[in-house]
Design an enzyme around this catalytic site. Sequence first.
Site, PDB file in Angstrom:
ATOM      1  N   CYS A  85       6.061   0.094   7.282  1.00 43.00           N
ATOM      2  CA  CYS A  85       5.819   1.155   6.550  1.00 43.00           C
ATOM      3  C   CYS A  85       6.869   1.511   5.768  1.00 43.00           C
ATOM      4  O   CYS A  85       7.966   1.310   6.137  1.00 43.00           O
ATOM      5  CB  CYS A  85       5.270   2.345   7.473  1.00 43.00           C
ATOM      6  SG  CYS A  85       4.867   3.825   6.767  1.00 43.00           S
ATOM      7  N   LEU A  86       6.392   1.740   4.384  1.00 45.07           N
ATOM      8  CA  LEU A  86       7.495   2.217   3.459  1.00 45.07           C
ATOM      9  C   LEU A  86       8.332   3.573   3.777  1.00 45.07           C
ATOM     10  O   LEU A  86       9.417   3.582   3.456  1.00 45.07           O
ATOM     11  CB  LEU A  86       7.039   2.295   2.090  1.00 45.07           C
ATOM     12  CG  LEU A  86       6.359   0.959   1.599  1.00 45.07           C
ATOM     13  CD1 LEU A  86       5.909   1.363   0.248  1.00 45.07           C
ATOM     14  CD2 LEU A  86       7.765  -0.071   1.237  1.00 45.07           C
ATOM     15  N   GLN A 101       2.740  10.031   1.337  1.00 44.22           N
ATOM     16  CA  GLN A 101       4.071   9.517   1.377  1.00 44.22           C
ATOM     17  C   GLN A 101       5.011   9.895   0.122  1.00 44.22           C
ATOM     18  O   GLN A 101       6.267   9.585   0.045  1.00 44.22           O
ATOM     19  CB  GLN A 101       4.068   7.726   1.386  1.00 44.22           C
ATOM     20  CG  GLN A 101       3.480   7.333   2.659  1.00 44.22           C
ATOM     21  CD  GLN A 101       3.280   5.714   2.761  1.00 44.22           C
ATOM     22  OE1 GLN A 101       2.353   5.386   2.193  1.00 44.22           O
ATOM     23  NE2 GLN A 101       4.157   4.998   3.060  1.00 44.22           N
ATOM     24  N   HIS A 112      -2.402   7.513   7.096  1.00 40.47           N
ATOM     25  CA  HIS A 112      -1.325   8.221   6.446  1.00 40.47           C
ATOM     26  C   HIS A 112      -2.156   9.739   5.793  1.00 40.47           C
ATOM     27  O   HIS A 112      -1.662  10.754   6.075  1.00 40.47           O
ATOM     28  CB  HIS A 112      -1.014   7.426   5.134  1.00 40.47           C
ATOM     29  CG  HIS A 112       0.255   6.764   5.603  1.00 40.47           C
ATOM     30  ND1 HIS A 112       1.460   7.498   6.209  1.00 40.47           N
ATOM     31  CD2 HIS A 112       0.542   5.369   5.223  1.00 40.47           C
ATOM     32  CE1 HIS A 112       2.452   6.475   6.419  1.00 40.47           C
ATOM     33  NE2 HIS A 112       1.875   5.215   5.770  1.00 40.47           N
ATOM     34  N   GLY A 137       0.854  -1.090   0.035  1.00 42.21           N
ATOM     35  CA  GLY A 137      -0.070   0.110   0.126  1.00 42.21           C
ATOM     36  C   GLY A 137       1.030   1.288   0.288  1.00 42.21           C
ATOM     37  O   GLY A 137       2.103   1.177   0.461  1.00 42.21           O
ATOM     38  N   HIS A 182      -4.306   1.598   7.762  1.00 43.20           N
ATOM     39  CA  HIS A 182      -3.179   2.134   7.673  1.00 43.20           C
ATOM     40  C   HIS A 182      -2.715   3.383   6.888  1.00 43.20           C
ATOM     41  O   HIS A 182      -2.577   4.348   6.846  1.00 43.20           O
ATOM     42  CB  HIS A 182      -1.998   0.941   7.334  1.00 43.20           C
ATOM     43  CG  HIS A 182      -0.417   1.480   7.257  1.00 43.20           C
ATOM     44  ND1 HIS A 182       0.350   1.067   8.351  1.00 43.20           N
ATOM     45  CD2 HIS A 182       0.206   2.288   6.517  1.00 43.20           C
ATOM     46  CE1 HIS A 182       1.582   1.389   7.980  1.00 43.20           C
ATOM     47  NE2 HIS A 182       1.290   2.328   6.763  1.00 43.20           N
ATOM     48  N   GLU A 183      -3.392   2.852   5.451  1.00 37.98           N
ATOM     49  CA  GLU A 183      -3.299   3.821   4.444  1.00 37.98           C
ATOM     50  C   GLU A 183      -4.097   5.048   4.557  1.00 37.98           C
ATOM     51  O   GLU A 183      -3.624   6.626   4.278  1.00 37.98           O
ATOM     52  CB  GLU A 183      -3.567   3.410   2.826  1.00 37.98           C
ATOM     53  CG  GLU A 183      -2.790   2.304   2.439  1.00 37.98           C
ATOM     54  CD  GLU A 183      -1.194   2.748   2.770  1.00 37.98           C
ATOM     55  OE1 GLU A 183      -0.514   3.553   2.814  1.00 37.98           O
ATOM     56  OE2 GLU A 183      -0.486   1.589   2.970  1.00 37.98           O
TER      57      GLU A 183
HETATM   58 ZN   LIG Z   1       2.653   3.325   5.992  1.00 42.72          ZN
END
Ligand SMILES: [Zn+2]
Length: 193
Positions: free
Chosen positions: A118-119, A79, A164, A74, A160-161
């Site tokens: 998380c990226l 991000q 963000h 995701g 989670h997204e």
């Molecule tokens: Zn994340």
Amino acid sequence: MSDDVDEVLDDEPEDDEELDPEREARRRLALAQIRQYPDAALKLQARPVEDFDDELKSLVERMKLLMHDAAGIGLAATQVGVLRRVFVFQPDEDEVVAVVNPELVEVSDETDVADEGCLSIQGVMVPVERSLNVTITGKDENGADVRYELAGYAARCVQHETDHLDGILMLDRTTQDARREALGVLRPRIVLS
Ligand SMILES: [Zn+2]
């Protein structure tokens, strides 16, 4: 010496992607384009998308590519430093879709706790409590209505997204102990960068 290295690599867990140098190089390039904690953009609220134009479509294409190359499941627009309410994710194994202006319209009372990565927060995993089942609605990048009824990992991912897009990170949702431990891993890196 090189023989030793080969031996070690052979003993690694079966993760072919980790061992493919070209794939790893692409992953690093993608991560370099994804905002990393504690980048200020990650704490900001994203604004609703109003125009379903070519700019939105190219943003979505770019995010899908970055997510794929970074080996993520995701990725939210915040991000990549774009404060618009859109994320991409995988509702199932063979599909990556965008959700624009997402709304979690149903969330189950039943929850579970699992480790998340998380990226934008490389190298740490923290336990987060999430609803087990959710229904999310919104638009795709062409402006068509979408609705996903999700369970398990996909349900966790869209929560989670969506977080963000509100400037909320998994570090804000985890236990005090896990947060302290994660910051201990992240802080030395921040000082060096
Ligand atoms: Zn994340």
